[in-house]
Design a protein around this motif. Structure first.
Motif, PDB file in Angstrom:
ATOM      1  N   SER A  63      31.906  66.436  -6.476  1.00  0.00           N
ATOM      2  CA  SER A  63      32.933  67.653  -4.664  1.00  0.00           C
ATOM      3  C   SER A  63      33.194  68.421  -4.811  1.00  0.00           C
ATOM      4  CB  SER A  63      34.071  66.910  -5.239  1.00  0.00           C
ATOM      5  OG  SER A  63      35.088  66.717  -6.359  1.00  0.00           O
ATOM      6  N   GLU A  89      40.723  69.371   0.931  1.00  0.00           N
ATOM      7  CA  GLU A  89      40.905  68.309  -0.379  1.00  0.00           C
ATOM      8  C   GLU A  89      40.980  68.753  -1.171  1.00  0.00           C
ATOM      9  OE1 GLU A  89      39.036  69.197   2.717  1.00  0.00           O
ATOM     10  OE2 GLU A  89      36.657  68.014   2.127  1.00  0.00           O
ATOM     11  N   ASP A  90      41.237  69.839  -2.081  1.00  0.00           N
ATOM     12  CA  ASP A  90      40.678  70.545  -3.145  1.00  0.00           C
ATOM     13  C   ASP A  90      42.629  70.718  -3.525  1.00  0.00           C
ATOM     14  OD1 ASP A  90      38.245  72.794  -2.539  1.00  0.00           O
ATOM     15  OD2 ASP A  90      38.457  70.830  -3.908  1.00  0.00           O
TER      16      ASP A  90
END
Length: 126
Positions: A63, A89-90
């Motif tokens: 990812s 999303e980090d």
């Protein structure tokens, strides 16, 4: 007494960059592999990236591959995580961890690590 102290977290817009640092003390830094893990709200802790004690080998989660870069300075007892092209999303608390000369296949495993920092918050806004 071993201490790992993370710094550099903060709030950034999507597409931006941050550089995390983890300063280690109380251990022979050059004998420890260093890893970064993260934990988002309501989620388990997950592997992000790790680097061997010599700095010669690095392992990345799929990812973050191509966006994050780990490095270390054994003279300064510090490991760095350069995070580029950040995504919402980090967003997570990022933890630094140290493992004494782990086997090649164990870098991604949480229980491999002997010492952990307190974490630093990274928030990426969309």
């Amino acid at each position: 007494q071993v201490q790992l102290v993370e710094s550099g977290g903060g709030l950034v817009q999507a597409g931006g960059s941050l550089r995390l640092s983890c300063a280690a003390s109380g251990l022979t830094f050059s004998s420890y592999a260093m890893g970064w893990f993260r934990q988002a709200p309501g989620e388990g802790r997950e592997f992000v990236v790790a680097i061997s004690w010599s700095g010669g080998i690095a392992y990345y989660a799929d990812s973050v591959k191509g966006r994050f870069t780990i490095s270390r300075d054994n003279a300064k007892n510090t490991v760095y995580l350069q995070m580029n092209s950040l995504k919402p999303e980090d967003t997570a608390v990022y933890y630094c961890a140290a493992a004494y000369k782990p086997s090649r296949g164990s870098y991604r495993i949480i229980r491999t690590y002997d010492y952990w920092g307190q974490g630093t918050q990274v928030t990426v806004s969309s």
